[in-house]
Write a protein that holds these residues in place. Structure first.
Motif, PDB file in Angstrom:
ATOM      1  N   SER A 167       0.833  -1.198   0.000  1.00 45.28           N
ATOM      2  CA  SER A 167       0.000   0.000   0.000  1.00 45.28           C
ATOM      3  C   SER A 167       0.869   1.249   0.000  1.00 45.28           C
ATOM      4  O   SER A 167       1.983   1.253   0.533  1.00 45.28           O
ATOM      5  CB  SER A 167      -0.884   0.005   1.247  1.00 45.28           C
ATOM      6  OG  SER A 167      -1.532   1.250   1.386  1.00 45.28           O
ATOM      7  N   LEU A 168       0.330   2.314  -0.578  1.00 43.95           N
ATOM      8  CA  LEU A 168       1.037   3.594  -0.594  1.00 43.95           C
ATOM      9  C   LEU A 168       0.648   4.503   0.570  1.00 43.95           C
ATOM     10  O   LEU A 168       1.105   5.647   0.638  1.00 43.95           O
ATOM     11  CB  LEU A 168       0.773   4.318  -1.917  1.00 43.95           C
ATOM     12  CG  LEU A 168       1.320   3.621  -3.161  1.00 43.95           C
ATOM     13  CD1 LEU A 168       0.944   4.395  -4.412  1.00 43.95           C
ATOM     14  CD2 LEU A 168       2.816   3.448  -3.065  1.00 43.95           C
ATOM     15  N   LEU A 169      -0.202   4.017   1.497  1.00 44.50           N
ATOM     16  CA  LEU A 169      -0.564   4.837   2.648  1.00 44.50           C
ATOM     17  C   LEU A 169       0.688   5.314   3.366  1.00 44.50           C
ATOM     18  O   LEU A 169       1.687   4.615   3.449  1.00 44.50           O
ATOM     19  CB  LEU A 169      -1.423   4.052   3.639  1.00 44.50           C
ATOM     20  CG  LEU A 169      -2.848   3.728   3.247  1.00 44.50           C
ATOM     21  CD1 LEU A 169      -3.551   3.006   4.385  1.00 44.50           C
ATOM     22  CD2 LEU A 169      -3.625   4.976   2.857  1.00 44.50           C
ATOM     23  N   THR A 170       0.621   6.517   3.907  1.00 43.00           N
ATOM     24  CA  THR A 170       1.717   7.082   4.688  1.00 43.00           C
ATOM     25  C   THR A 170       1.662   6.487   6.091  1.00 43.00           C
ATOM     26  O   THR A 170       0.610   6.500   6.727  1.00 43.00           O
ATOM     27  CB  THR A 170       1.577   8.615   4.757  1.00 43.00           C
ATOM     28  OG1 THR A 170       1.509   9.113   3.427  1.00 43.00           O
ATOM     29  CG2 THR A 170       2.730   9.241   5.492  1.00 43.00           C
ATOM     30  N   LEU A 171       2.779   5.947   6.569  1.00 37.97           N
ATOM     31  CA  LEU A 171       2.841   5.353   7.904  1.00 37.97           C
ATOM     32  C   LEU A 171       3.512   6.325   8.869  1.00 37.97           C
ATOM     33  O   LEU A 171       4.350   7.123   8.463  1.00 37.97           O
ATOM     34  CB  LEU A 171       3.629   4.039   7.865  1.00 37.97           C
ATOM     35  CG  LEU A 171       3.112   2.964   6.905  1.00 37.97           C
ATOM     36  CD1 LEU A 171       4.031   1.751   6.924  1.00 37.97           C
ATOM     37  CD2 LEU A 171       1.692   2.561   7.256  1.00 37.97           C
ATOM     38  N   GLY A 172       3.159   6.249  10.140  1.00 40.30           N
ATOM     39  CA  GLY A 172       3.807   7.093  11.142  1.00 40.30           C
ATOM     40  C   GLY A 172       2.852   7.496  12.245  1.00 40.30           C
ATOM     41  O   GLY A 172       1.643   7.269  12.155  1.00 40.30           O
TER      42      GLY A 172
END
Length: 168
Positions: free
Chosen positions: A88-93
């Protein structure tokens, strides 16, 4: 397009799926952060509780412009439903994709996609909720926005497992 799914809590390994407490105030249980290059389209979402709340409570699914501070998801926690799909290209953090918020942030703009009120009486409601959109009514989360599952339990906490399924 590829379909993905994630849950609030650490992914199960040798132990079962982890439930997360709702607390006794508004709390983001699960948050997805879209990157600046990709929007997502929601397919379905849901949650389950281990006990009925002590007072009428609300669980809502909404898009916001501000992130909550969350426990960051790891890439393995955002799972493709097709084993051959790319990550997935979701931003993690901690201010992106994650779960169980420690701070809500100040939301100035929101779009509400679904709200479920949970009555206080045990047996008055099913403690599991699931919703799947028809293909022509699926909400789209814009680039650089946040999808949140928020729970507001006023008097007593419950343990919750919640999830979201989407295309990107």
């Amino acid at each position: 397009m590829h379909r993905y799914k994630t849950w609030n809590g650490a992914m199960p390994t040798t132990a079962a799926q982890v439930k997360v407490t709702t607390g006794t105030a508004i709390k983001t249980m699960l948050q997805l952060a879209t990157p600046s290059t990709r929007q997502i389209q929601l397919i379905s979402w849901g949650f389950s509780l281990d006990v009925a709340p002590g007072a009428a409570s609300v669980v809502e699914l909404l898009q916001t412009d501000v992130a909550a501070t969350v426990t960051a998801h790891v890439a393995a926690g955002v799972q493709p439903l097709d084993p051959n799909a790319p990550a997935s290209l979701l931003t993690l953090g901690t201010s992106a994709t994650g779960y169980t918020a420690s701070a809500e942030g100040t939301t100035t703009a929101a779009r509400v996609f679904d709200v479920k009120e949970i009555p206080l009486a045990a047996g008055a409601t099913d403690l599991t909720y699931f919703y799947q959109w028809m293909p022509d009514e699926r909400p789209i989360i814009a680039v650089s926005k946040f999808l949140r599952v928020r729970a507001t339990f006023a008097t007593s906490a419950s343990n919750m497992v919640t999830w979201v399924c989407w295309d990107e």
